[in-house]
Design an enzyme around this catalytic site. Structure first.
Site, mmCIF file in Angstrom:
data_model
loop_
_atom_site.group_PDB
_atom_site.id
_atom_site.type_symbol
_atom_site.label_atom_id
_atom_site.label_comp_id
_atom_site.label_asym_id
_atom_site.label_seq_id
_atom_site.Cartn_x
_atom_site.Cartn_y
_atom_site.Cartn_z
ATOM 1 N N GLY A 39 0.787 -1.342 0.051
ATOM 2 C CA GLY A 39 -0.001 0.035 0.296
ATOM 3 C C GLY A 39 0.887 1.166 0.025
ATOM 4 N N ASP A 77 -9.369 -9.932 6.406
ATOM 5 C CA ASP A 77 -8.973 -9.552 5.029
ATOM 6 C C ASP A 77 -8.583 -11.120 4.228
ATOM 7 O OD1 ASP A 77 -9.135 -8.227 2.521
ATOM 8 O OD2 ASP A 77 -6.891 -7.381 2.753
#
Length: 590
Positions: free
Chosen positions: A196, A311
């Site tokens: 990210g 996730d």
């Protein structure tokens, strides 16, 4: 362009193979890098280290080995270590052999007639254990007996150990473990992918040759996105969870431009690649079951720390060189306060549980929903609420999750269909795994009837698929999109507190495992002849002076040559100095 990718892959493969030499990827100076300090340099560490038996002698791998070595040199203590070893062996014994193995332990160590009888285990406990062994032996049969042995060892034997050369050697290892970590600790290789906040690349520890994945978090990108708490949260969770089914954090350090997490490298690709790019979509049920069992063990380790992952999806499950899996990317994981619930609409479309979509408060339940999605997708070859490559809006996928039931094809056995159905229950209170027993309840489902979880956790079961060691399971170097330059963000001293919390160096257990796995421990952990002190452990013997560097040796040699060649008369010397002075001035004015 293709050539650049071939070169990058070739260099990486050579590094993974240990460089082809005897040192197995270690630097020429590896022994110098890992040279023990003199024991006198470890006195501050001796005063401040937490003297907890379980931490020093059981949890920390090098501490466990050194305490074992200490016990082996003390008459009467060796049998306690052998007993604990045999109990550990018993716990991973196939069910049909538990009776025979249990009888062996009873006869050898818990019978008063035995020469290695362990009297510290009370007679009442021995009688209870023997009775249970005859009735129905179970994996935990000797747990209480093992605890009695630990209770004895943490008394006088532990205090003797703290005064021994073996504990001094442990302090030397801890001193090495706590040395500063910088970018020069590693060799860097090709980019493997993107995170990210920056790229993920392969790297190798110079001292040991061990390969890792380095996740770079660009400082300016973190600051621009206000991602400090998210980055620190991931780092702290990774640091705390020590699981063979979750990627481990081995080092955390900083450079001028980035914060770096050095993690377990997983060379076998992710589950998404294997589900969809290796023949027909999906796996045989046996293979799906193996991966599901390892994922469940990883979730159990996270949940033990009261951490919900949030996730689960095929991209986040990675394979190692041998075909075992680990859960990766803990960016959305969060620790739940004791006795509390949390709220947060986070995750990936199609994998978020109904309670997450409805923004309700939840505990660990979203992870069991995610496990159901994964088992379904591994068998069916598509996710339960979205077809492969189906173009559909997010709102429609969310509606399906909340309102529709998944469809099962003939690929599913009755057991596979049952476990998916129970994990994908809309009401989290009724969902499999969401009761008090958690993962233990899921392990008892008939789908896992033939899975020996003790042997799985001990790494004794062979994976159904082994990745090709000559393959690089990631995109070509040039296909990995590069990050754009972050503009308009300045780093200043106000960021230093965050960086200091992040850049904490080596993580003890992974670092110690690295020393053992790469045989550095075996080669360096040497004492004097016949159990005597080595020079670095002898307090009365001064430490060796540090070796002089290359520049010091060159300067000294030049100085000696100048001394030999210089004239002895004083006048000549003055004349030479004056000449140099004149030449210097001439040069300066030209």
């Amino acid at each position: 362009m293709e050539l650049e990718n071939i070169v990058a892959n070739t260099v990486l493969l050579k590094a993974r193979e240990g460089g082809g030499g005897k040192r197995k990827g270690k630097s020429k100076k590896w022994k110098e890098i890992l040279k023990f300090p003199h024991i006198n340099q470890c006195e501050d560490l001796r005063r401040t280290i937490d003297r907890d038996y379980y931490s020093l002698c059981d949890k920390q791998p090098i501490g466990r080995l050194l305490f074992r070595q200490f016990c082996e040199t003390r008459p009467g203590l060796e049998c306690y270590i052998q007993f604990l070893d045999l109990v550990a062996e018993y716990e991973i014994t196939p069910d049909e052999n538990l009776g025979a193995k249990g009888k062996e332990i009873m006869t050898k160590y818990l019978s008063p007639k035995s020469p290695v009888f362990i009297a510290q285990v009370g007679q009442d406990l021995v009688s209870q254990t023997e009775k249970k062994l005859l009735q129905s032996p179970c994996k935990e049969l000797f747990s209480a007996c093992a605890q009695s042995v630990h209770d004895y060892l943490k008394g006088d034997p532990f205090h003797e150990y703290l005064d021994s050369m073996y504990f001094d050697r442990f302090l030397q290892w801890k001193w090495l473990e706590r040395q500063p970590v910088t970018k020069n600790t590693f060799r860097q290789y090709r980019v493997l992918g993107k995170g990210g906040f920056g790229e993920v690349c392969a790297c190798q520890v110079r001292a040991t040759g061990k390969m890792y994945a380095c996740k770079r978090l660009e400082k300016k990108r973190i600051k621009k996105r206000k991602g400090e708490s998210m980055a620190l949260n991931e780092k702290q969770i990774l640091e705390k969870v020590n699981s063979q089914f979750v990627v481990n954090l081995a080092y955390a350090y900083e450079t001028k431009d980035a914060l770096c997490l050095v993690l377990t490298i997983m060379n076998g690709g992710d589950l998404k690649f294997h589900i969809y790019n290796m023949g027909n979509p999906g796996f045989e049920e046996e293979r799906a079951l193996f991966y599901a069992a390892e994922i469940l063990c990883g979730l159990e380790d996270l949940h033990r720390e009261n951490t919900v992952y949030r996730d689960l999806k095929p991209e986040n499950i990675l394979l190692d060189d041998y075909g075992h899996i680990r859960i990766s990317d803990l960016g959305l994981a969060v620790k739940i306060p004791e006795g509390d619930l949390i709220r947060g609409r986070v995750g990936t479309v199609g994998y978020m549980a109904p309670e997450v979509l409805n923004n309700q408060r939840y505990g660990l339940s979203p992870d069991y929903w995610g496990l159901g999605c994964l088992i379904y997708e591994m068998i069916e070859g598509q996710s339960p609420f979205r077809g492969r490559k189906e173009k559909v809006k997010r709102e429609e996928v969310d509606r399906r999750v909340l309102e529709t039931e998944e469809v099962y094809s003939p690929k599913f056995s009755e057991e596979a269909k049952s476990i998916c159905n129970m994990l994908l229950t809309k009401d989290s209170k009724q969902r499999l795994g969401c009761q008090e027993e958690g993962a233990a309840e899921v392990k008892r489902h008939p789908f896992f009837r033939n899975m020996n979880f003790k042997r799985l956790e001990a790494g004794m079961l062979d994976p159904p698929f082994v990745p090709d060691p000559r393959a690089v399971y990631c995109k070509d170097v040039l296909d990995i999109e590069q990050f754009s330059t972050v503009k308009g963000v300045n780093l200043d001293h106000t960021d230093d507190d965050f960086y200091s919390k992040f850049s904490t160096g080596s993580v003890p257990i992974p670092w110690q495992n690295e020393m053992i796995e790469t045989e550095c421990f075996k080669e360096l952990n040497v004492f004097g002849p016949n159990g005597t002190l080595s020079p670095d452990l002898n307090r009365s013997q001064p430490p060796e002076p540090p070796k002089k560097g290359l520049f010091h040796r060159l300067f000294r040699r030049q100085h000696q040559n100048n001394s030999k060649s210089s004239p002895t008369p004083k006048t000549s010397c003055n004349h030479r100095i004056n000449s140099n002075h004149i030449n210097s001035n001439s040069t300066g004015s030209s």
